[in-house]
Design an enzyme around this catalytic site. Structure first.
Site, PDB file in Angstrom:
ATOM      1  CG  LEU A 127       4.161  -2.881   0.638  1.00  0.00           C
ATOM      2  CD1 LEU A 127       3.997  -4.287   0.065  1.00  0.00           C
ATOM      3  CD2 LEU A 127       3.154  -2.665   1.757  1.00  0.00           C
ATOM      4  CG  ASP A 128       7.564  -0.982   6.542  1.00  0.00           C
ATOM      5  OD1 ASP A 128       7.672   0.151   6.047  1.00  0.00           O
ATOM      6  OD2 ASP A 128       6.873  -1.241   7.544  1.00  0.00           O
TER       7      ASP A 128
END
Ligand code: URA
Length: 261
Positions: free
Chosen positions: A105-106
């Site tokens: 995930l960012d």
């Protein structure tokens, strides 16, 4: 029955090196089936032995699976050079040195990340060919528009010309700026770039399911839990997207509204 040396058993399942294990044994910190062991090379039954270090039981399973509700500001990486990495959110008794995040995930994204030492499972989670869907809830800058449904269903083209696989998107009843998205692939910044391609902007993004594994509501940001093998099997069960939005949409929207990062 399957026997291996005690130091091998412990080192495969924890962060301890063989020499650290020897030291722990010498300090009488290790027990097998309640008896303090005198030597790190005793044969240990991998199926039945209850091994404890300082009273804390070592998990018997060879592979471990942790579900983390990632907070913003952490990088999905094992490298210390990547700033605040998510591994430091996992308590040491749940962690071992071979673990890594299965999928990313960012840094500013929230929600479900699996951390495991099972490379085969990680491949099945991340490979687009395996079709494990991921569902996200997003908070948008501008109201959701129903035209997004068909745009996402077609092969949406991103600003750099990349074409997406068909995806699902639904608006949310509780707020016109919340939406749910289901993807079967994971291009770089994909959800953010898909909304940007339809003229909107993602302000907050949270992954709420991986296949049929749904992020438990009780797991706050930064908290994690060990998954049982039956939970891992849920990864490969596909929820119906409309049923998911109907059954869980209200809870996740309320969660995001009440826990604004
Ligand atoms: N899509 C994004 O844009 N960011 C994520 O973190 C995951 C999916």
């Amino acid at each position: 029955m399957s026997f291996i040396r005690l130091d091998k058993f412990i080192s495969e399942r924890t962060e301890y090196s063989r020499s650290e294990i020897k030291r722990l044994v010498a300090k009488k910190c290790v027990t097998v089936n309640g008896e303090t062991v005198k030597s790190a090379d005793v044969k240990t039954d991998t199926e039945t032995a209850v091994v404890r270090i300082n009273g804390r039981e070592i998990c018997k399973e060879k592979y471990r699976y942790i579900l983390l509700n990632k907070p913003a500001g952490y990088v999905c990486s094992t490298s210390e050079h990547d700033g605040e990495n998510i591994m430091r959110l996992i308590p040491s008794e749940l962690r071992n040195k071979n673990m890594f995040p299965a999928g990313r995930l960012d840094k500013d994204s929230l929600g479900a990340v699996i951390i495991t030492d099972d490379g085969g499972l990680a491949h099945r989670i991340t490979s687009p060919k395996k079709h494990i869907s991921k569902i996200y809830i997003v908070k948008l800058d501008r109201p959701f528009q129903t035209k997004y449904i068909n745009l996402f269903k077609g092969n949406l083209q991103l600003a750099d010309g990349q074409v997406c696989l068909p995806a699902d998107v639904r608006g949310c009843e509780l707020s016109e700026k919340l939406a749910f998205v289901r993807l079967r692939e994971g291009k770089y910044h994909q959800v953010k770039r898909m909304f940007s391609a339809v003229g909107n902007h993602v302000e907050v993004l949270m992954r709420i399911s991986l296949g049929g594994l749904i992020l438990p509501e009780k797991l706050g940001f930064g908290q994690c839990m060990e998954l049982l093998h039956k939970d891992v099997e849920n990864l490969f069960k596909e929820p119906d997207f409309d049923d998911f939005c109907r059954d869980y949409g209200g809870d996740f929207s309320a969660f995001l509204i009440n826990n604004q990062p």
